[in-house]
Design a protein around this motif. Structure first.
Motif, PDB file in Angstrom:
ATOM      1  N   HIS A   1       0.834  -1.210   0.000  1.00 18.07           N
ATOM      2  CA  HIS A   1       0.000   0.000   0.000  1.00 18.07           C
ATOM      3  C   HIS A   1       0.864   1.254   0.000  1.00 18.07           C
ATOM      4  O   HIS A   1       0.646   2.191  -0.776  1.00 18.07           O
ATOM      5  CB  HIS A   1      -0.917  -0.015   1.220  1.00 18.07           C
TER       6      HIS A   1
ATOM      7  N   ASN B   1       1.566   4.247  -3.086  1.00 14.27           N
ATOM      8  CA  ASN B   1       1.502   5.707  -2.987  1.00 14.27           C
ATOM      9  C   ASN B   1       2.739   6.353  -3.612  1.00 14.27           C
ATOM     10  O   ASN B   1       2.646   7.370  -4.306  1.00 14.27           O
ATOM     11  CB  ASN B   1       1.371   6.127  -1.524  1.00 14.27           C
TER      12      ASN B   1
ATOM     13  N   ASP C   1      -6.310  13.226   0.270  1.00 12.02           N
ATOM     14  CA  ASP C   1      -5.246  12.242   0.498  1.00 12.02           C
ATOM     15  C   ASP C   1      -4.312  12.795   1.559  1.00 12.02           C
ATOM     16  O   ASP C   1      -3.964  13.984   1.520  1.00 12.02           O
ATOM     17  CB  ASP C   1      -4.471  11.942  -0.790  1.00 12.02           C
TER      18      ASP C   1
ATOM     19  N   THR D   1      -2.357  14.043  -7.864  1.00 12.57           N
ATOM     20  CA  THR D   1      -3.766  13.849  -8.212  1.00 12.57           C
ATOM     21  C   THR D   1      -4.394  15.170  -8.654  1.00 12.57           C
ATOM     22  O   THR D   1      -5.124  15.243  -9.652  1.00 12.57           O
ATOM     23  CB  THR D   1      -4.532  13.270  -7.012  1.00 12.57           C
TER      24      THR D   1
ATOM     25  N   ASP E   1      -8.649   9.077  -0.738  1.00 14.93           N
ATOM     26  CA  ASP E   1      -7.845   7.924  -0.329  1.00 14.93           C
ATOM     27  C   ASP E   1      -8.611   7.172   0.761  1.00 14.93           C
ATOM     28  O   ASP E   1      -9.460   7.744   1.448  1.00 14.93           O
ATOM     29  CB  ASP E   1      -6.487   8.411   0.193  1.00 14.93           C
ATOM     30  N   GLN E   2      -8.318   5.880   0.935  1.00 14.52           N
ATOM     31  CA  GLN E   2      -8.970   5.104   1.982  1.00 14.52           C
ATOM     32  C   GLN E   2      -8.182   5.126   3.286  1.00 14.52           C
ATOM     33  O   GLN E   2      -8.708   5.456   4.333  1.00 14.52           O
ATOM     34  CB  GLN E   2      -9.173   3.648   1.518  1.00 14.52           C
TER      35      GLN E   2
ATOM     36  N   THR F   1      -7.702   3.272  -3.872  1.00 15.28           N
ATOM     37  CA  THR F   1      -7.014   2.333  -2.981  1.00 15.28           C
ATOM     38  C   THR F   1      -6.215   1.340  -3.797  1.00 15.28           C
ATOM     39  O   THR F   1      -6.584   1.011  -4.931  1.00 15.28           O
ATOM     40  CB  THR F   1      -8.026   1.590  -2.091  1.00 15.28           C
TER      41      THR F   1
ATOM     42  N   LYS G   1      -4.928   2.062  -7.208  1.00 11.85           N
ATOM     43  CA  LYS G   1      -3.639   2.742  -7.188  1.00 11.85           C
ATOM     44  C   LYS G   1      -2.544   1.759  -7.578  1.00 11.85           C
ATOM     45  O   LYS G   1      -2.616   0.578  -7.206  1.00 11.85           O
ATOM     46  CB  LYS G   1      -3.348   3.267  -5.777  1.00 11.85           C
TER      47      LYS G   1
END
Length: 652
Positions: free
Chosen positions: A291, A295, A535, A544, A580-581, A608, A626
């Motif tokens: 994760h 990013n 985010d 973004t 974002d999550q 995500t 992502k």
């Protein structure tokens, strides 16, 4: 006037039964009448319970139970169970004469006369809290001893002479060992030992130890009449006459096979649980790393993409940028494999015909293997389709085949096969009961030792040389199988090749999702929108925003759920939210729920790197994987706000 209690008398017994029972010191062995009153008492009972014979004979055996057990009716229930079911066995607290409690193992067997009439009960108690030895001295009529010993079926109790020949044999010995009395009396007891124990003199050493030390206690393998081995607990006590001369040995054997099997099953279950916990922990760590890496790749790819549009005249700079983009995309592929292991990749499940899939990959597989590897396929005439992601399944099969090739540097053979199985509870693969197809890849290579096999599915673990593998192939296949509701199993012995089995559930009905091959078309009909981008990572947020502005949209930016919610409430012109999550304090899902509760008509996209939306997500939420590029972002925006909807809302 009080009448003295006189126990019933038995006649016609043999001396060795009295000597046998009297010589047992580790068990309280005594007899009860039909009402539960004690009618015989041995020295083992006196040592364990604390009563001498004159104090307890004629008294109810219920005094050995706790107050709670007596109130619950346990003593009477124990006798009823022994009489109706042929045996009562239990462990629990019992009470000595001085009121102290001890943990005991108790067996009660019914005693019948020669006509089959129930005349009492034989009771054997073992003190499990001390397991100390005690001198048995049981004096009663010979018929009582014969009935007492013969009625015990859970212990083999028999006598052997000084040279080791069997001189008596009870029903328990016949049940456990398999020999009838006429088959074994007069034979040497060493026949119950394994060939290895006989060769190293264990039988003679057991008798010598019992004579010298006063007792021999051991657990080990013993042999039944049919040759089957069983795990036994053995106690041998010396038997001496009144003058102290050794005349033989009393031997008590308990079959512990079931206990050992339960222990092995427990150890196997513990090992399985440990492996599952280890893989789950590695998966959690791997998913988190992937994760965060997503990013970073998001920021890198989007920045390179925007920069690429601005540098068009310098051809060398363009090539360098293209190389950087390609490297970042390979990194994105790496994160997808990590997410596959962590069971968080995005799967497009559909019905897959495995034989057709393998046939369609034949050319690719043969090119990957080279001329030194022979490949064979074996499929049954009828094989149900499975539920899987066809693209991921192709990649998994190719990974297994390439691994098999690398295990055969000098050439060899690979067999790709499939077999359908109905799996029930407690299966070795630890699968949910149901119907499965096992797709197997079997090679004739070098195989794996136990240590390598136990780690083979861990990410980044590889036995290949530096630069010859990432160590993510099997871990990716493992993740695909787990996320698809199946399992990857590996079977191997060093020098004997590897059998990899990919178990996948049979497709019982067509899934809702289908697979669409081919590159998606570029979105058209874009109109400027007011977008809220959220985010907590500044690099991702900046890129973004840049991608959205490049597409012509007006963007509000927020670095937390709280800040985003404040902007959302303040700006009624917002057409779309991209959030974002994984954010601290308030996740993207929590923010989306709060926003939709106030303005359910505003579409929200959850960005995500994980394969699925979190459980409990609002059905109107859309997912954007992502890392994403500008084209991915543009498609997501058009899907969330199609031109018809934008026209209905009017200009921003």
């Amino acid at each position: 006037m009080h009448q003295e209690y006189r126990p019933p008398q038995f006649h016609g017994a043999h001396d060795h039964y009295r000597l046998l029972v009297a010589s047992i010191r580790d068990y309280a062995i005594y007899m009860l009448d039909l009402d539960g009153r004690v009618i015989s008492w041995n020295a083992g009972a006196e040592r364990i319970k604390g009563y001498v014979a004159d104090e307890i004979i004629g008294q109810s055996f219920s005094r050995f139970y706790t107050d709670a057990d007596r109130a619950d009716g346990l003593p009477r229930r124990a006798l009823h169970t022994a009489a109706t079911e042929g045996k009562f066995e239990a462990e629990g607290l019992r009470v000595r004469k001085d009121g102290s409690k001890f943990w005991a193992h108790v067996v009660i067997d019914p005693v019948q006369d020669d006509t089959g009439k129930l005349i009492g009960f034989a009771k054997i108690t073992r003190d499990l809290s001390e397991r100390a030895s005690a001198q048995a001295s049981l004096r009663r009529s010979e018929d009582l001893f014969r009935l007492l010993v013969q009625s015990v079926t859970d212990y083999a109790i028999y006598m052997i002479d000084r040279r080791g020949h069997v001189t008596s044999w009870n029903a328990g010995a016949q049940r456990i060992k398999g020999y009838a009395p006429e088959e074994i009396i007069g034979e040497h007891f060493s026949r119950f030992y394994t060939e290895e124990d006989r060769a190293n003199g264990e039988p003679a050493r057991a008798l010598e130890t019992a004579e010298r030390a006063g007792r021999y206690v051991k657990e080990g393998w013993r042999v039944r009449k049919d040759g089957q081995r069983f795990w036994a607990s053995i106690v041998i006590d010396p038997i001496r006459d009144e003058g102290g001369a050794l005349i033989g040995f009393a031997k008590v054997t308990r079959d512990l096979t079931e206990r050992e099997e339960r222990q092995r099953e427990l150890e196997k279950t513990r090992e399985t649980l440990f492996q599952a916990q280890k893989m789950d922990a590695i998966g959690q760590l791997t998913g988190g790393v992937a994760h965060d890496f997503n990013n970073l790749l998001m920021a890198t790819l989007s920045s390179l993409e925007l920069l690429r549009k601005r540098i068009v005249s310098d051809e060398r700079s363009v090539r360098l940028l293209d190389n950087a983009v390609e490297g970042a995309r390979r990194g994105a592929t790496l994160t997808q494999r990590l997410l596959a292991f962590a069971r968080r990749q995005d799967l497009q499940l559909t019905r897959v015909d495995i034989p057709a899939l393998v046939r369609g990959m034949t050319d690719l597989i043969e090119r990957s293997l080279g001329p030194s590897i022979a490949i064979e396929t074996r499929f049954p005439l009828r094989l149900d389709a499975v539920t899987a992601d066809i693209n991921q399944l192709e990649m998994a099969l190719l990974n297994l085949v390439v691994n098999a090739r690398d295990a055969m540097p000098g050439g060899g053979a690979i067999t790709v096969a499939a077999q359908q199985h109905a799996v029930g509870p407690g299966n070795p693969q630890n699968l949910t009961p149901g119907n499965y197809v096992a797709l197997s890849v079997v090679d004739t290579g070098v195989g794996m030792d136990a240590e390598t096999l136990s780690r083979a599915m861990e990410p980044f673990f590889t036995t290949k040389g530096v630069g010859k593998g990432t160590g993510l192939g099997l871990s990716m296949v493992h993740g695909l199988a787990e996320q698809s509701g199946g399992r990857l199993t590996l079977h191997s012995v060093a020098g004997e090749g590897v059998r990899a089995e990919l178990w996948l559930p049979v497709a019982e009905r067509p899934p809702e999702q289908t697979v669409e091959r081919g590159a998606p078309e570029e979105p058209t009909g874009r109109q400027p929108l007011v977008v809220l981008a959220v985010d907590d990572d500044d690099l991702v947020l900046m890129n973004t925003v840049a991608l959205l502005e490049e597409l012509g949209h007006t963007v509000f930016e927020a670095r937390s759920g709280d800040e985003a919610l404040a902007i959302f409430r303040r700006e009624p012109s917002i057409d779309l939210v991209i959030t974002d999550q994984a954010m601290p304090r308030m996740t993207g899902l929590q923010f989306a729920e709060a926003a939709l509760a106030e303005r359910p008509d505003v579409p929200i996209i959850l960005a995500t790197g994980y394969g699925e939306l979190p459980s409990g997500a609002h059905p109107s939420l859309r997912k954007l994987g992502k890392p994403f590029g500008q084209a991915d972002l543009a498609r997501a925006v058009v899907a969330a706000c199609p031109p018809s909807r934008q026209e209905a809302r009017g200009p921003p």
